[in-house]
Design an enzyme around this catalytic site. Structure first.
Site, mmCIF file in Angstrom:
data_model
loop_
_atom_site.group_PDB
_atom_site.id
_atom_site.type_symbol
_atom_site.label_atom_id
_atom_site.label_comp_id
_atom_site.label_asym_id
_atom_site.label_seq_id
_atom_site.Cartn_x
_atom_site.Cartn_y
_atom_site.Cartn_z
ATOM 1 N N GLU A 141 -5.860 0.229 6.913
ATOM 2 C CA GLU A 141 -4.787 -0.713 6.617
ATOM 3 C C GLU A 141 -3.504 0.044 6.320
ATOM 4 O O GLU A 141 -3.513 1.099 5.683
ATOM 5 C CB GLU A 141 -5.140 -1.549 5.379
ATOM 6 C CG GLU A 141 -6.228 -2.569 5.584
ATOM 7 C CD GLU A 141 -6.492 -3.330 4.292
ATOM 8 O OE1 GLU A 141 -5.770 -4.294 4.015
ATOM 9 O OE2 GLU A 141 -7.411 -2.935 3.564
ATOM 10 N N HIS B 208 -8.940 -8.377 3.621
ATOM 11 C CA HIS B 208 -8.197 -8.176 2.377
ATOM 12 C C HIS B 208 -7.799 -9.518 1.743
ATOM 13 O O HIS B 208 -6.625 -9.773 1.443
ATOM 14 C CB HIS B 208 -6.946 -7.320 2.619
ATOM 15 C CG HIS B 208 -6.502 -6.591 1.375
ATOM 16 N ND1 HIS B 208 -6.012 -5.323 1.399
ATOM 17 C CD2 HIS B 208 -6.479 -6.975 0.078
ATOM 18 C CE1 HIS B 208 -5.696 -4.944 0.162
ATOM 19 N NE2 HIS B 208 -5.977 -5.951 -0.648
ATOM 20 N N ARG C 245 -9.414 -0.778 -2.724
ATOM 21 C CA ARG C 245 -8.471 -0.186 -1.784
ATOM 22 C C ARG C 245 -9.233 0.554 -0.690
ATOM 23 O O ARG C 245 -10.137 1.351 -0.966
ATOM 24 C CB ARG C 245 -7.513 0.775 -2.510
ATOM 25 C CG ARG C 245 -6.526 0.064 -3.443
ATOM 26 C CD ARG C 245 -5.524 -0.759 -2.666
ATOM 27 N NE ARG C 245 -4.547 -1.439 -3.495
ATOM 28 C CZ ARG C 245 -4.609 -2.714 -3.835
ATOM 29 N NH1 ARG C 245 -5.628 -3.466 -3.432
ATOM 30 N NH2 ARG C 245 -3.656 -3.262 -4.571
#
Length: 326
Positions: free
Chosen positions: A256, A296, A227
């Site tokens: 993000e 990602h 993350r």
């Protein structure tokens, strides 16, 4: 059951649920507000990361029996409140752990051998051999932070190398034949590579910061396929400049909005310019030769696309059977 699918997924998911006697509703184009208006109709919802499932959402769904996220984590869901309401929660880390393990290894080998830098230079007509001399992985100590599905998958991928794999995890006694559990003191002393495999929680938020990096006894390479918000990008950039971190492979970014959602949502094939409102730390990171970035996609392979869908469908069917309501 009537099941709302808020995001597109592999066709296997709806096919398996339909074959089990459940009714699928495609809500890909519905806004969160539109979904809320009809949420009282649904027995279950399947999401990726298009919007958050909070108290308001749950309260609008008196019939809701389950929430399924086609991904590894549940951070977009108010887990505590859903559990209070007796709603089952599903995620699918088993479905893409192999993909994450392979991506982590690919990033590490590319950094060690300067493959991304060398590729760009050769395409520009530059033949810099000495400047692109690689480093071998054998003999290094690879340290993993977090030893769940993703950490274990990466450790398995490393078995073909002559490396010492260690890990730190908040749960005790979870080591296996692929990695040895250590405390942070030993981790900070021995790690040549640090790979992050933690969810995003209050405890892990911004955990990789200047203070944390400063505890390591020697410079290290850094991989993050977990993350983005677990890393303070500005501190990472400074550590790269000071060579406390030798190189960084990042599949996720602090900036993000959510999983699978790009910071460059309005960008297609257009290069960034000085006029773009990109955080300065990120801009610096993007132009460093010893960084490797991907959007990602560590867990987003052709195989994992179907694997995630299969895992979620099987979990729902295991609990709610062939069209039975429980």
């Amino acid at each position: 059951m009537i099941i709302l699918h808020a995001d597109t997924n592999h066709p296997t998911l709806m096919k398996k649920l339909e074959e089990a006697g459940h009714h699928n509703i495609e809500g890909y184009d519905q806004s969160r507000e539109e979904t809320l208006q009809n949420q009282h109709l649904y027995d279950g919802i399947v999401i990726r990361s298009r919007y958050k499932i909070d108290r308001e959402f749950i309260d609008a769904a008196p019939k809701l029996k389950f929430i399924a996220r086609v991904g590894a984590g549940l951070e977009s869901i108010d887990v505590e409140y859903a559990q209070e309401r007796g709603i089952k929660l599903y995620s699918a880390p088993e479905g893409n752990r192999n993909a994450v393990g392979e991506h982590s290894l690919g990033m590490l080998l590319s950094l060690f051998n300067r493959l991304n830098k060398a590729d760009r230079e050769v395409r520009e007509g530059l033949w810099h051999r000495e400047e692109n001399r690689g480093v071998e992985l054998d003999g290094k100590t690879v340290g993993l932070i977090g030893y769940g599905n993703m950490g274990k998958a990466f450790a398995r991928k490393l078995r073909g190398f002559d490396v010492d794999v260690i890990f730190y995890d908040i749960q005790a006694g979870v080591g296996d034949e692929n990695a040895r559990q250590v405390d942070y003191e030993e981790f900070f002393e021995k790690a040549d590579v640090v790979s992050l495999h933690t969810p995003w929680t209050e405890e892990t938020n911004q955990m990789i910061n200047k203070e944390f990096i400063g505890k390591f006894k020697k410079p290290f390479w850094f991989i993050n396929t977990a993350r983005g918000k677990n890393v303070v990008t500005g501190d990472l950039v400074e550590a790269l400049k000071e060579e406390k971190i030798l190189g960084a492979g990042l599949d996720v970014l602090e900036y993000e909005k959510a999983s699978f959602e790009s910071l460059f949502a309005n960008k297609k094939n257009v290069s960034i310019s000085a006029a773009d409102s990109i955080p300065e730390a990120l801009r610096e990171l993007m132009f460093m030769p010893h960084t490797l970035l991907s959007p990602h996609v560590a867990g987003w392979t052709v195989e994992s696309h179907e694997g995630l869908a299969t895992v979620i469908a099987d979990k729902i069917i295991a609990d709610f059977g062939e069209g039975d309501e429980k």
